[in-house]
Enzyme design. Structure first.
Site, PDB file in Angstrom:
ATOM      1  N   SER A 133       0.866  -1.184   0.000  1.00  0.00           N
ATOM      2  CA  SER A 133       0.000   0.000   0.000  1.00  0.00           C
ATOM      3  C   SER A 133       0.900   1.230   0.000  1.00  0.00           C
ATOM      4  O   SER A 133       2.065   1.149   0.415  1.00  0.00           O
ATOM      5  CB  SER A 133      -0.851  -0.002   1.280  1.00  0.00           C
ATOM      6  N   TYR A 146      -2.952  -1.561  10.209  1.00  0.00           N
ATOM      7  CA  TYR A 146      -2.889  -1.722   8.744  1.00  0.00           C
ATOM      8  C   TYR A 146      -1.530  -1.279   8.207  1.00  0.00           C
ATOM      9  O   TYR A 146      -0.892  -2.005   7.429  1.00  0.00           O
ATOM     10  CB  TYR A 146      -4.017  -0.905   8.106  1.00  0.00           C
TER      11      TYR A 146
HETATM   12  N1  LIG Z   1      -8.544  -0.348  -2.107  1.00  0.00           N
HETATM   13  C1  LIG Z   1      -7.551   0.394  -1.705  1.00  0.00           C
HETATM   14  O1  LIG Z   1      -7.678   1.638  -1.588  1.00  0.00           O
HETATM   15  C2  LIG Z   1      -6.204  -0.208  -1.407  1.00  0.00           C
HETATM   16  C3  LIG Z   1      -5.105   0.653  -1.269  1.00  0.00           C
HETATM   17  C4  LIG Z   1      -3.861   0.102  -1.003  1.00  0.00           C
HETATM   18  C5  LIG Z   1      -3.720  -1.268  -0.856  1.00  0.00           C
HETATM   19  N2  LIG Z   1      -4.805  -2.077  -0.981  1.00  0.00           N
HETATM   20  C6  LIG Z   1      -4.603  -3.508  -0.800  1.00  0.00           C
HETATM   21  O2  LIG Z   1      -5.002  -4.179  -1.955  1.00  0.00           O
HETATM   22  C7  LIG Z   1      -5.457  -5.498  -1.623  1.00  0.00           C
HETATM   23  C8  LIG Z   1      -6.822  -5.732  -2.230  1.00  0.00           C
HETATM   24  O3  LIG Z   1      -7.711  -4.776  -1.676  1.00  0.00           O
HETATM   25  P1  LIG Z   1      -9.134  -4.454  -2.308  1.00  0.00           P
HETATM   26  O4  LIG Z   1      -9.336  -3.024  -2.106  1.00  0.00           O
HETATM   27  O5  LIG Z   1      -9.235  -5.049  -3.658  1.00  0.00           O
HETATM   28  O6  LIG Z   1     -10.069  -5.230  -1.245  1.00  0.00           O
HETATM   29  P2  LIG Z   1     -11.429  -6.023  -1.428  1.00  0.00           P
HETATM   30  O7  LIG Z   1     -12.034  -6.079  -0.058  1.00  0.00           O
HETATM   31  O8  LIG Z   1     -12.226  -5.484  -2.544  1.00  0.00           O
HETATM   32  O9  LIG Z   1     -10.921  -7.488  -1.821  1.00  0.00           O
HETATM   33  C9  LIG Z   1     -10.157  -8.264  -0.932  1.00  0.00           C
HETATM   34  C10 LIG Z   1     -10.445  -9.746  -1.170  1.00  0.00           C
HETATM   35  O10 LIG Z   1      -9.649 -10.495  -0.236  1.00  0.00           O
HETATM   36  C11 LIG Z   1     -10.456 -11.535   0.296  1.00  0.00           C
HETATM   37  N3  LIG Z   1      -9.956 -11.902   1.628  1.00  0.00           N
HETATM   38  C12 LIG Z   1      -9.885 -11.104   2.733  1.00  0.00           C
HETATM   39  N4  LIG Z   1      -9.427 -11.804   3.778  1.00  0.00           N
HETATM   40  C13 LIG Z   1      -9.214 -13.084   3.329  1.00  0.00           C
HETATM   41  C14 LIG Z   1      -8.761 -14.265   3.951  1.00  0.00           C
HETATM   42  N5  LIG Z   1      -8.450 -14.322   5.249  1.00  0.00           N
HETATM   43  N6  LIG Z   1      -8.649 -15.386   3.203  1.00  0.00           N
HETATM   44  C15 LIG Z   1      -8.977 -15.354   1.882  1.00  0.00           C
HETATM   45  N7  LIG Z   1      -9.412 -14.265   1.245  1.00  0.00           N
HETATM   46  C16 LIG Z   1      -9.542 -13.145   1.964  1.00  0.00           C
HETATM   47  C17 LIG Z   1     -11.862 -10.950   0.351  1.00  0.00           C
HETATM   48  O11 LIG Z   1     -12.857 -11.961   0.419  1.00  0.00           O
HETATM   49  C18 LIG Z   1     -11.914 -10.137  -0.926  1.00  0.00           C
HETATM   50  O12 LIG Z   1     -12.393 -10.908  -2.014  1.00  0.00           O
HETATM   51  C19 LIG Z   1      -5.449  -5.568  -0.088  1.00  0.00           C
HETATM   52  O13 LIG Z   1      -4.274  -6.227   0.331  1.00  0.00           O
HETATM   53  C20 LIG Z   1      -5.432  -4.112   0.321  1.00  0.00           C
HETATM   54  O14 LIG Z   1      -4.851  -3.923   1.579  1.00  0.00           O
HETATM   55  C21 LIG Z   1      -6.048  -1.590  -1.252  1.00  0.00           C
END
Ligand SMILES: NC(=O)c1ccc[n+]([C@@H]2O[C@H](COP(=O)([O-])OP(=O)(O)OC[C@H]3O[C@@H](n4cnc5c(N)ncnc54)[C@H](O)[C@@H]3O)[C@@H](O)[C@H]2O)c1
Length: 246
Positions: A133, A146
């Site tokens: 991130s 986080y």
């Molecule tokens: N969206 C943002 O602004 C953002 C910014 C920086 C980093 N990220 C990172 O990007 C990645 C994806 O985020 P996103 O925004 O697409 O989130 P999201 O919630 O849309 O998708 C995350 C997915 O991970 C799955 N998941 C969560 N915990 C799990 C577990 N214990 N076992 C199996 N599956 C699991 C969920 O079911 C979901 O399908 C994450 O690591 C997040 O920290 C997101």
């Protein structure tokens, strides 16, 4: 482009957001995609991929899922770790359970999945991309758990890159800024203003003036997995609309 024909790709968290966009893009480029997620979302059901329901915090579930992937696909060339969760809470309000949930998902889960897949990546001289991130680099009030988990991913990535270089395995991370996904939207649910104020306040923290789209992270992930990134390992690719440049 068809850069990933005959490549077997395993994506954690492929059921939603960035992982889902990454799965779609890999499929469009000819890859055989397997998704590991603890929810099989409706969107996943419409994709040409295999899905495995597993909680990445549980070693036995992860190993069982990876064994099934190998049984079906015979090989794994690429691992993309995107599964992750958010937590918005002051440190004083962070319970031990909540802390463990974040660290177990965002850090231990990446360790467990990577450890299970490594023997197969050694055979294919494969590639790993971990999703960190922009908050791996800078602090943010109400995000201690986080940001700690994401900063740890950067050094996990660097150390593993050094360890696996002799096996021809490249390991990099991607650092998204705020991306329009269910994870981000949960932070602003029910009129809650969230740590940065409103979503407009968060947008203003990105010089580019908007949120990222999941595809705008998926494309850099595919770049890191492609031969175009053949001299990249141990790196973190920041894709944050300028957030960390301020
Ligand atoms: N969206 C943002 O602004 C953002 C910014 C920086 C980093 N990220 C990172 O990007 C990645 C994806 O985020 P996103 O925004 O697409 O989130 P999201 O919630 O849309 O998708 C995350 C997915 O991970 C799955 N998941 C969560 N915990 C799990 C577990 N214990 N076992 C199996 N599956 C699991 C969920 O079911 C979901 O399908 C994450 O690591 C997040 O920290 C997101």
């Amino acid at each position: 482009m068809n850069r990933f024909v005959n490549k077997s790709v395993l994506i954690t968290g492929g059921g939603s957001g960035i992982g889902l966009a990454t799965a779609k893009l890999f499929i469009s480029e000819g890859a055989a995609v397997s998704v590991l997620d603890y929810k099989v979302s409706e969107a996943l059901r419409h994709l040409d991929c295999d899905t495995y329901q597993a909680d990445i915090r549980k070693a036995d579930q992860v190993e069982e899922a990876v064994t099934k992937v190998i049984k079906k696909k015979k090989q794994i060339d690429i691992l993309v770790n995107t599964a992750g969760i958010e937590l918005v809470a002051s440190l004083e309000q962070t319970t031990e359970d909540a802390w463990d949930r974040v660290l177990d998902t965002n850090l231990k889960g990446v360790f467990l999945v990577t450890r299970a897949v490594l023997p197969f990546l050694k055979e294919t001289h494969g590639v790993i991309v971990n999703t960190a991130s922009q908050l791996a680099y800078v602090g943010s009030a109400l995000f201690t758990a986080y940001t700690a988990s994401k900063a740890a991913i950067l050094n996990f990535t660097r150390s593993l890159a050094i360890e696996m270089a002799k096996d021809g395995i490249r390991v990099n991370s991607v650092c998204p800024g705020a991306v329009d996904t269910p994870l981000l939207n949960r932070q602003f649910e029910n009129g809650k203003t969230g740590p940065q104020g409103t979503i407009d306040d968060l947008i203003r923290m990105h010089p580019i003036g908007r949120l990222g789209k999941p595809e705008e992270i998926a494309r850099p992930i595919l770049f890191l997995c492609s031969d175009d990134a053949s001299f990249m390992t141990g790196s973190a690719l920041v894709v944050d609309g300028g957030y960390t440049s301020r």
